[in-house]
Design a protein around this motif. Structure first.
Motif, mmCIF file in Angstrom:
data_model
loop_
_atom_site.group_PDB
_atom_site.id
_atom_site.type_symbol
_atom_site.label_atom_id
_atom_site.label_comp_id
_atom_site.label_asym_id
_atom_site.label_seq_id
_atom_site.Cartn_x
_atom_site.Cartn_y
_atom_site.Cartn_z
ATOM 1 N N LEU A 29 5.048 33.792 56.163
ATOM 2 C CA LEU A 29 5.107 33.578 57.281
ATOM 3 C C LEU A 29 5.901 33.035 56.896
ATOM 4 C CD1 LEU A 29 1.957 32.701 58.619
ATOM 5 C CD2 LEU A 29 2.910 35.104 58.983
ATOM 6 N N VAL A 30 7.209 32.923 58.004
ATOM 7 C CA VAL A 30 8.444 31.712 57.899
ATOM 8 C C VAL A 30 7.849 30.610 59.118
ATOM 9 C CG1 VAL A 30 10.771 31.552 58.208
ATOM 10 C CG2 VAL A 30 10.095 33.771 57.332
ATOM 11 N N LEU A 31 8.145 29.210 59.144
ATOM 12 C CA LEU A 31 8.125 28.453 59.666
ATOM 13 C C LEU A 31 9.354 27.530 59.683
ATOM 14 C CD1 LEU A 31 4.907 26.409 58.380
ATOM 15 C CD2 LEU A 31 5.522 28.236 59.996
ATOM 16 N N ILE A 32 9.967 27.375 61.324
ATOM 17 C CA ILE A 32 10.958 27.301 61.753
ATOM 18 C C ILE A 32 11.171 25.840 62.373
ATOM 19 C CG2 ILE A 32 12.975 28.272 63.147
ATOM 20 C CD1 ILE A 32 11.379 30.982 62.809
ATOM 21 N N SER A 33 11.795 25.055 61.891
ATOM 22 C CA SER A 33 11.852 24.048 62.634
ATOM 23 C C SER A 33 12.726 23.999 63.788
ATOM 24 C CB SER A 33 13.051 22.554 61.854
ATOM 25 O OG SER A 33 14.171 22.906 61.116
ATOM 26 N N SER A 34 12.047 23.265 65.192
ATOM 27 C CA SER A 34 13.069 23.967 66.264
ATOM 28 C C SER A 34 13.433 21.988 66.893
ATOM 29 C CB SER A 34 11.539 23.944 67.211
ATOM 30 O OG SER A 34 11.319 25.864 66.201
ATOM 31 N N GLU A 35 13.830 20.982 66.085
ATOM 32 C CA GLU A 35 13.814 20.575 66.751
ATOM 33 C C GLU A 35 14.888 19.550 66.244
ATOM 34 O OE1 GLU A 35 12.422 16.190 68.438
ATOM 35 O OE2 GLU A 35 12.114 18.286 68.865
ATOM 36 N N ASP A 36 15.594 20.649 65.772
ATOM 37 C CA ASP A 36 17.251 20.528 65.033
ATOM 38 C C ASP A 36 18.127 21.602 65.630
ATOM 39 O OD1 ASP A 36 16.248 18.659 63.159
ATOM 40 O OD2 ASP A 36 15.739 20.768 61.345
ATOM 41 N N ASP A 37 19.546 21.614 65.559
ATOM 42 C CA ASP A 37 20.668 21.475 66.300
ATOM 43 C C ASP A 37 20.918 23.275 65.822
ATOM 44 O OD1 ASP A 37 21.061 19.494 68.328
ATOM 45 O OD2 ASP A 37 22.533 18.921 66.711
ATOM 46 N N SER A 38 20.836 22.564 63.916
ATOM 47 C CA SER A 38 20.472 23.842 63.093
ATOM 48 C C SER A 38 19.555 24.004 62.350
ATOM 49 C CB SER A 38 21.083 23.526 61.309
ATOM 50 O OG SER A 38 21.299 22.954 61.451
ATOM 51 N N PRO A 39 18.289 24.935 63.522
ATOM 52 C CA PRO A 39 17.099 25.027 62.220
ATOM 53 C C PRO A 39 16.842 25.535 61.405
ATOM 54 C CG PRO A 39 17.423 26.359 64.732
ATOM 55 C CD PRO A 39 18.905 26.019 64.349
ATOM 56 N N LYS A 40 15.236 25.207 59.997
ATOM 57 C CA LYS A 40 15.701 25.370 59.230
ATOM 58 C C LYS A 40 14.655 26.349 58.767
ATOM 59 C CE LYS A 40 16.799 21.400 56.904
ATOM 60 N NZ LYS A 40 17.438 19.978 56.041
ATOM 61 N N GLU A 41 14.551 27.176 57.882
ATOM 62 C CA GLU A 41 13.154 28.170 58.181
ATOM 63 C C GLU A 41 12.381 28.114 56.318
ATOM 64 O OE1 GLU A 41 14.881 31.839 58.644
ATOM 65 O OE2 GLU A 41 15.246 31.797 61.223
ATOM 66 N N PHE A 42 11.643 28.029 56.430
ATOM 67 C CA PHE A 42 11.108 27.635 55.550
ATOM 68 C C PHE A 42 9.568 29.273 55.338
ATOM 69 C CE2 PHE A 42 12.157 23.639 56.924
ATOM 70 C CZ PHE A 42 12.335 23.163 55.564
ATOM 71 N N GLU A 43 9.986 29.960 53.899
ATOM 72 C CA GLU A 43 8.634 30.658 53.435
ATOM 73 C C GLU A 43 7.641 30.278 52.885
ATOM 74 O OE1 GLU A 43 9.093 34.894 51.427
ATOM 75 O OE2 GLU A 43 10.707 34.088 52.706
#
Length: 182
Positions: A29-43
């Protein structure tokens, strides 16, 4: 006659395995940070991600979801949470005994990695991880963070606790306020 004991009925249907949330543990799965201007994705593996009840709830609603936005967690904090999830890989760590009996995390947790993981963080980061773990409904990490804060204040006076828990960013404002009072 022993052969009749082992006879099976060819007309009986084979039992079908029921699919569940744990099916497809090998998929990621990919968890995506949504709090940032540029979201980070973590597999992360599905098995590891299912330690988090927020992810589990989302997957119960949409079992085909591959990318999951984590709304109230910044990228740097989500990275730390994903590191924790990957280490434990779906295996719930041993519960931390309460009340806290030591100020050393190594004596409180069963897994030395947990102690090293939480000890490397500063207070502000620990509080952010606690908030993230709470939002993501990840009780084992929430308890780990709270236990670390408990070790910082154990045996301290109220004034020392106030100083320990004070937000460092407000310290400069307090110094200026004290100058104004004099």
């Amino acid at each position: 006659m022993a052969s009749t004991d082992q006879k099976t009925d060819a007309n009986e249907p084979e039992e079908e395995e029921m699919g569940g949330l744990d099916d497809g543990d090998e998929e990621n799965l990919v968890l995506i940070s949504s709090e940032d201007d540029s979201p980070k994705e973590f597999e992360i593996s599905r098995k590891a991600a299912l330690m988090c009840n927020l992810v589990k709830s989302i997957l119960e609603g949409d079992n085909g979801a591959k990318k999951i936005p984590i709304k109230k967690v910044r990228g740097d904090i989500l990275e730390l949470i994903v590191e924790y999830l990957k280490h434990h890989n779906g295996k719930k760590p041993e519960e931390i005994a309460k009340p806290i009996r030591s100020v050393k995390m190594e004596r409180i947790v069963a897994d030395k990695w947990d102690a090293d993981y939480i000890n490397k963080m500063n207070k502000k980061t620990i509080f952010q991880v606690i908030l993230g773990a709470n939002y993501m409904d990840l009780p084992s990490l929430l308890h780990l963070g709270c236990a670390k804060i408990a070790t910082l204040i154990k045996g301290k006076s109220p004034e020392e606790i106030k100083n320990i828990l004070a937000d460092e960013s407000n310290d400069s404002n307090k110094v200026e306020e004290n100058k104004d009072d004099q």
